[in-house]
Design a protein around this motif. Structure first.
Motif, PDB file in Angstrom:
ATOM      1  N   TYR A  99       0.884  -0.954   0.074  1.00 54.19           N
ATOM      2  CA  TYR A  99      -0.041   0.174   0.209  1.00 54.19           C
ATOM      3  C   TYR A  99       0.922   1.304  -0.069  1.00 54.19           C
ATOM      4  O   TYR A  99       1.501   1.498   1.149  1.00 54.19           O
ATOM      5  N   ASN A 108       4.276   1.115   1.969  1.00 55.29           N
ATOM      6  CA  ASN A 108       3.944   0.201   2.959  1.00 55.29           C
ATOM      7  C   ASN A 108       4.136  -1.304   2.355  1.00 55.29           C
ATOM      8  O   ASN A 108       3.016  -1.709   1.712  1.00 55.29           O
ATOM      9  N   VAL A 166       3.343  -4.890   2.493  1.00 56.93           N
ATOM     10  CA  VAL A 166       2.259  -5.584   3.448  1.00 56.93           C
ATOM     11  C   VAL A 166       2.795  -7.139   3.255  1.00 56.93           C
ATOM     12  O   VAL A 166       2.751  -7.664   4.313  1.00 56.93           O
ATOM     13  N   PRO A 187       1.428 -10.948  14.925  1.00 54.68           N
ATOM     14  CA  PRO A 187       1.100  -9.364  15.520  1.00 54.68           C
ATOM     15  C   PRO A 187       0.265  -8.632  14.442  1.00 54.68           C
ATOM     16  O   PRO A 187       0.206  -8.970  13.414  1.00 54.68           O
ATOM     17  N   SER A 188      -0.326  -7.599  15.182  1.00 54.11           N
ATOM     18  CA  SER A 188      -1.143  -6.706  14.357  1.00 54.11           C
ATOM     19  C   SER A 188      -0.372  -6.063  13.339  1.00 54.11           C
ATOM     20  O   SER A 188       0.764  -5.671  13.699  1.00 54.11           O
ATOM     21  N   GLY A 189      -1.059  -5.928  12.251  1.00 54.33           N
ATOM     22  CA  GLY A 189      -0.378  -5.359  11.023  1.00 54.33           C
ATOM     23  C   GLY A 189       0.720  -6.054  10.379  1.00 54.33           C
ATOM     24  O   GLY A 189       1.257  -5.671   9.335  1.00 54.33           O
ATOM     25  N   SER A 190       0.540  -7.524  10.787  1.00 57.46           N
ATOM     26  CA  SER A 190       1.607  -8.404   9.959  1.00 57.46           C
ATOM     27  C   SER A 190       1.363  -8.891   8.519  1.00 57.46           C
ATOM     28  O   SER A 190       2.077  -9.259   7.868  1.00 57.46           O
ATOM     29  N   GLY A 191      -0.142  -8.616   8.211  1.00 65.56           N
ATOM     30  CA  GLY A 191      -0.338  -8.950   7.047  1.00 65.56           C
ATOM     31  C   GLY A 191      -1.298 -10.068   6.634  1.00 65.56           C
ATOM     32  O   GLY A 191      -1.662 -10.493   5.838  1.00 65.56           O
ATOM     33  N   SER A 210      -4.644 -10.545   7.361  1.00 63.85           N
ATOM     34  CA  SER A 210      -5.730 -10.188   6.670  1.00 63.85           C
ATOM     35  C   SER A 210      -5.744  -9.996   5.223  1.00 63.85           C
ATOM     36  O   SER A 210      -6.575 -10.465   4.517  1.00 63.85           O
ATOM     37  N   GLU A 221     -10.424 -13.499  11.855  1.00 62.00           N
ATOM     38  CA  GLU A 221     -10.522 -13.349  13.474  1.00 62.00           C
ATOM     39  C   GLU A 221     -11.811 -13.372  13.765  1.00 62.00           C
ATOM     40  O   GLU A 221     -12.495 -12.254  14.143  1.00 62.00           O
ATOM     41  N   HIS A 243      -6.542 -15.290  17.302  1.00 58.45           N
ATOM     42  CA  HIS A 243      -5.665 -15.092  18.359  1.00 58.45           C
ATOM     43  C   HIS A 243      -5.920 -16.448  19.663  1.00 58.45           C
ATOM     44  O   HIS A 243      -5.516 -16.301  20.750  1.00 58.45           O
TER      45      HIS A 243
HETATM   46  N1  LIG Z   1      -6.960  -0.963   2.263  1.00 59.49           N
HETATM   47  C1  LIG Z   1      -5.408  -0.618   2.957  1.00 59.49           C
HETATM   48  N2  LIG Z   1      -4.672   0.725   2.526  1.00 59.49           N
HETATM   49  C2  LIG Z   1      -3.686   0.906   3.103  1.00 59.49           C
HETATM   50  N3  LIG Z   1      -3.122   0.408   3.848  1.00 59.49           N
HETATM   51  C3  LIG Z   1      -3.450  -1.045   4.496  1.00 59.49           C
HETATM   52  C4  LIG Z   1      -4.964  -1.244   3.707  1.00 59.49           C
HETATM   53  N4  LIG Z   1      -5.138  -2.395   4.497  1.00 59.49           N
HETATM   54  C5  LIG Z   1      -4.149  -2.944   5.194  1.00 59.49           C
HETATM   55  N5  LIG Z   1      -3.367  -1.829   5.143  1.00 59.49           N
HETATM   56  C6  LIG Z   1      -1.943  -1.864   5.904  1.00 59.49           C
HETATM   57  O1  LIG Z   1      -1.459  -3.168   5.700  1.00 59.49           O
HETATM   58  C7  LIG Z   1      -0.882  -3.603   6.724  1.00 59.49           C
HETATM   59  C8  LIG Z   1      -1.309  -5.037   7.054  1.00 59.49           C
HETATM   60  O2  LIG Z   1      -2.575  -5.111   7.346  1.00 59.49           O
HETATM   61  P1  LIG Z   1      -3.329  -6.213   7.727  1.00 59.49           P
HETATM   62  O3  LIG Z   1      -4.855  -5.748   8.128  1.00 59.49           O
HETATM   63  O4  LIG Z   1      -3.264  -7.427   6.704  1.00 59.49           O
HETATM   64  O5  LIG Z   1      -2.770  -6.709   9.146  1.00 59.49           O
HETATM   65  P2  LIG Z   1      -3.398  -7.757  10.198  1.00 59.49           P
HETATM   66  O6  LIG Z   1      -2.110  -8.896  10.348  1.00 59.49           O
HETATM   67  O7  LIG Z   1      -4.525  -8.530   9.861  1.00 59.49           O
HETATM   68  O8  LIG Z   1      -3.540  -7.082  11.346  1.00 59.49           O
HETATM   69  P3  LIG Z   1      -4.633  -7.194  12.747  1.00 59.49           P
HETATM   70  O9  LIG Z   1      -4.261  -8.482  13.361  1.00 59.49           O
HETATM   71  O10 LIG Z   1      -4.550  -5.988  13.129  1.00 59.49           O
HETATM   72  O11 LIG Z   1      -5.816  -7.451  11.877  1.00 59.49           O
HETATM   73  C9  LIG Z   1      -1.112  -2.514   7.983  1.00 59.49           C
HETATM   74  O12 LIG Z   1      -0.021  -1.832   8.151  1.00 59.49           O
HETATM   75  C10 LIG Z   1      -2.272  -2.104   7.315  1.00 59.49           C
HETATM   76  O13 LIG Z   1      -2.252  -0.624   7.853  1.00 59.49           O
END
Ligand SMILES: Nc1ncnc2c1ncn2[C@@H]1O[C@H](COP(=O)(O)OP(=O)(O)OP(=O)(O)O)[C@@H](O)[C@H]1O
Ligand SMILES: [Mg+2]
Lengths: 250, 482
Positions: free
Chosen positions: A19, A22, A24, A43-47, A49, A170, A202
């Motif tokens: 993104y 970033n 991801v 961890p949160s934000g690791s990608g 989702s 989740e 989790h």
């Molecule tokens: N539509 C988007 N536009 C810009 N950045 C995005 C978008 N979707 C996700 N991100 C960024 O991509 C990265 C990974 O996000 P993702 O939601 O995959 O993490 P996650 O592992 O599912 O985290 P969580 O446990 O918080 O759900 C994060 O830094 C998030 O801010």
């Protein structure tokens, strides 16, 4: 292992996603076999989702190959709607259709997509309501349900299309603790039927009990994967060790 | 649901057929011309107590048409719209107490000058103003586009007064009588007729009209030579046989009540209502028809704009944003004039006032509708679309089955609000001569000078209709919620 289990359901090769600045997902490759239950932690934000949503094209990868059920969905000419019919998805926030009753939520896709006529769809919907223990809620508005009930209806809605693969992002994170068990119970039963499942969660207890494989995501990479025993009892990766120690003490 | 759809369809079709009929009505063999006039310009042009158009101009025209064997459809509107309709080719001729000037000769061909007039100026009865020099720092009320206005502007610097513009004589006179303005310049016979009618003004130069000049019947320059010829021939004849003098004497010599109805009918609300019931009903019907058809078509158009606005296609999104920006930005009246007066000269096709008004409303109200429809769709949680898509539903199906129904529900209050605004906005279309409720009010006031009573009646009618519309909308809203 039987032959069916050997069959690859999901094939991901060298997938990247950014993104803007970033980055991801970095060069993700993984194969998931039919009937396999894979739990993704990290961890949160690791990608996690982003990865999951790429498997049904809610997000498009920048490059790499994704093959689900034999369809190359990274190929623009693939009819993504057809592929999605075989991939069920369950969201953290349920996303039940607010303008329909419980029964209508479950029946909508099979009827609209010509899979079944109304009568058959209703019969199937009622069976699924039995499976998720909510037979008495058929005709209520979805807004009157508790979170745990909503999530079980969402699972039933996905199952109504008879998918080959189920994705869970989740599914219990938005629930009050006392609701979590009911939903996990339904998922456990579903795993018992041989459904191929990819689950971001989790709930480590659930992962230990149900997962065939646990995958640890960190910084957009699969840092380590293995059986629940390997991941939880003998983690090799330093970041995984740190992650586990954090959540165990939380 | 099916029934309401059918009903709406019938309403729209009826309306469309009606325009069709008005457009096709001129296929006769006797030449039929469209003649515009100023609806509020006694003694030359005004409505009598039976809501017929009358006055010196109208009698001259009627007599000549009969003699020379042509027919015409009269389109009363504001003076400006009347002249512009002809110069743009929307109408064939204009007779509206129009002075022949060099400027106008560049745009119009005039028939034989038919009335010698001049500019007069007037102040409120009992005013202390004695001469033009007393106008320093005072306000002068003038009617847009008239020679009186031109003259006032030409001496404005010299005498140091301010000006304020009006489209309608009666409102203008009231402005002077109420003291908002201190004087007015206009065609002398018109002011004199108003004074005779009881308007509380004093004419300052009854004996010496300024810039004495002639009134003429005008057609678009280089066009309609046949009409002009007929007019001149007929005019020469009625001048010779004395009919012309009789007509003029009838209006400038007669007391106002002969034409405007007796005092009793005008001095009470009931009297005014009784004397004008058919006019009010007709005006109300036009307002309702405009409103209903505009509400339906503008909603359809607005929903389309809204759907385009949330489309996956960037081109469609851009188009939607642009259309909304343009038509929400344009004042309704500018849009109406552009479509009614500006467009025909470019596309070479006449646009009936009702159609022009309707298109104006659809574009303007549709843009507002489009904006809140887009907002309503965007207000539906993104997860709803993702869930629908994840089940394999196409974008279109997801929109129709999931997003649109939820979005529409969010938008219901905005729709009701927009319906009421549409109803009120129809009044602005009186400017292009649509005889709706407001224009009906203007015409009646210009005849009987009962501004307070007539406008109170009109206001109450609007409030009643708005109340009914609100009830209906709320009833529909309740049913959709259930
Ligand atoms: N539509 C988007 N536009 C810009 N950045 C995005 C978008 N979707 C996700 N991100 C960024 O991509 C990265 C990974 O996000 P993702 O939601 O995959 O993490 P996650 O592992 O599912 O985290 P969580 O446990 O918080 O759900 C994060 O830094 C998030 O801010
Ligand atoms: Mg996530």
């Amino acid at each position: 292992m039987t032959e069916a289990q050997n069959k690859v359901k999901v094939h991901v090769e060298k997938v990247n996603k950014s993104y803007g600045e970033n980055h991801v997902l970095r060069d993700i490759s993984i194969d998931i076999a039919a009937n396999e239950v894979v739990v993704m932690i990290g961890p949160s934000g690791s990608g996690k989702s982003t990865f999951l949503r790429m498997l049904n094209q809610l997000e498009t990868p920048d490059n790499g190959t994704i093959v689900v059920d034999g369809f190359d969905i990274s190929d623009k000419s693939t009819d993504i709607n057809k592929v999605r019919e075989n991939i069920g998805m369950v969201f953290q926030n349920f996303n039940l259709f607010n303008n329909y009753t419980v029964l209508e939520n479950i029946m909508l896709a099979p009827v609209e997509l010509g899979k079944m006529d109304k009568a058959a769809a209703e019969k199937k919907a009622r069976e699924l309501l039995d499976v998720v223990n909510l037979a008495d809620k058929a005709d209520v508005s979805v807004n009157s349900l508790s979170g745990g009930q909503k999530q079980r209806i969402a699972i039933a809605r996905a199952l109504a299309m008879s998918p080959d693969v189920m994705l869970f992002d989740e599914p219990t994170s938005a629930l009050d603790p006392e609701m979590v068990g009911d939903v996990l119970e339904v998922m456990k039963n579903l795993a018992g039927t041989g459904m191929t499942m990819i689950i971001v969660t989790h709930e480590m207890g659930f992962a230990k009990q149900v997962a065939d494989r646990v995958v640890f995501f960190e910084s957009g990479k699969i840092q380590e994967s293995g059986t629940p025993e390997q991941i939880f009892n003998a983690p090799k990766n330093a970041r995984l060790q740190e992650f586990l120690s954090k959540i165990m003490h939380a | 649901m099916k029934k309401t759809r059918k009903f709406l369809l019938v309403v729209v079709l009826t309306a469309l057929t009606m325009f069709g009929l008005t457009i096709d009505a001129h296929a006769a063999k006797v030449p039929n011309y469209v003649i515009t006039t100023d609806a509020t310009y006694p003694p030359f042009d005004f409505q009598d107590k039976n809501n017929q158009y009358t006055g010196i101009d109208q009698e001259i025209l009627k007599t000549i048409a009969k003699r020379e064997g042509f027919t015409y459809t009269l389109k009363p509107m504001s003076f400006n719209a009347a002249t512009q309709s002809v110069s743009s080719g929307q109408a064939d001729g204009v007779i509206a107490g129009m002075s022949i000037t060099d400027e106008r000769k560049a745009v119009f061909d005039f028939g034989t000058p038919y009335y010698r007039s001049g500019i007069g100026w007037a102040v409120k009865k009992g005013s202390s103003i004695k001469s033009l020099s007393d106008l320093k720092d005072q306000t002068v009320a003038i009617k847009t586009g008239t020679s009186g206005a031109d003259y006032a502007l030409s001496i404005q610097k010299k005498y140091g007064f301010k000006v304020t513009y009006f489209n309608d004589s009666d409102t203008l006179y009231n402005d002077v009588i109420n003291g908002n303005a201190q004087a007015t310049f206009g065609d002398l016979p018109v002011i004199q007729y108003a004074v005779k009618n009881g308007t509380q003004l004093k004419v300052m130069n009854a004996k010496s009209p300024i810039q004495a000049g002639w009134y003429g019947f005008g057609v678009q320059k280089g066009k309609n030579a046949q009409l002009l010829k007929s007019f001149n021939k007929g005019f020469a004849a009625i001048k010779n046989d004395g009919t012309y003098d009789k007509i003029v004497a009838k209006y400038l010599g007669a007391s106002a009540a002969t034409f405007t109805g007796d005092k009793k009918a005008n001095n009470s609300v009931i009297g005014i209502l009784k004397a004008n019931d058919s006019a009010f009903l007709k005006g109300l019907w036009q307002t309702l028809l405009l409103t209903i058809v505009a509400i339906i078509l503008a909603s359809v158009w607005g929903i389309l704009l809204g759907v385009m606005g949330v489309s996956q296609n960037a081109g469609l999104r851009g188009l939607s944003t642009t259309l909304i920006y343009i038509f929400r930005g344009l004042p309704l009246m500018v849009l109406a004039f552009f479509i009614y007066i500006g467009l025909p000269s470019v596309i070479g096709m006449k646009i009936p006032a009702f159609t022009a008004g309707l298109v104006t409303l659809i574009l303007n109200e549709g843009a507002y509708t489009g904006a809140f429809v887009r907002g309503g769709f965007e207000a539906v949680d993104r997860g709803q679309m993702e869930a629908a898509r994840s089940l394999g539903l196409s974008y279109g199906k997801s929109m129709r089955k999931v997003i649109v129904p939820q979005g529409l529900k969010i938008m219901i209050p905005s729709f009701i609000n927009q319906f009421i605004i549409t109803l009120k906005d129809t009044s602005i279309l009186s400017a292009i001569g649509i005889l709706e409720l407001t224009q009906t009010g203007s015409l009646i006031v210009s005849r009987n000078s009962q501004g307070f009573r007539v406008w109170a009646i009109v206001a109450v009618i609007y409030l009643i209709v708005i109340t009914l519309l609100t009830w209906l909308s709320n009833w529909v809203e309740k049913r959709t919620r259930a």
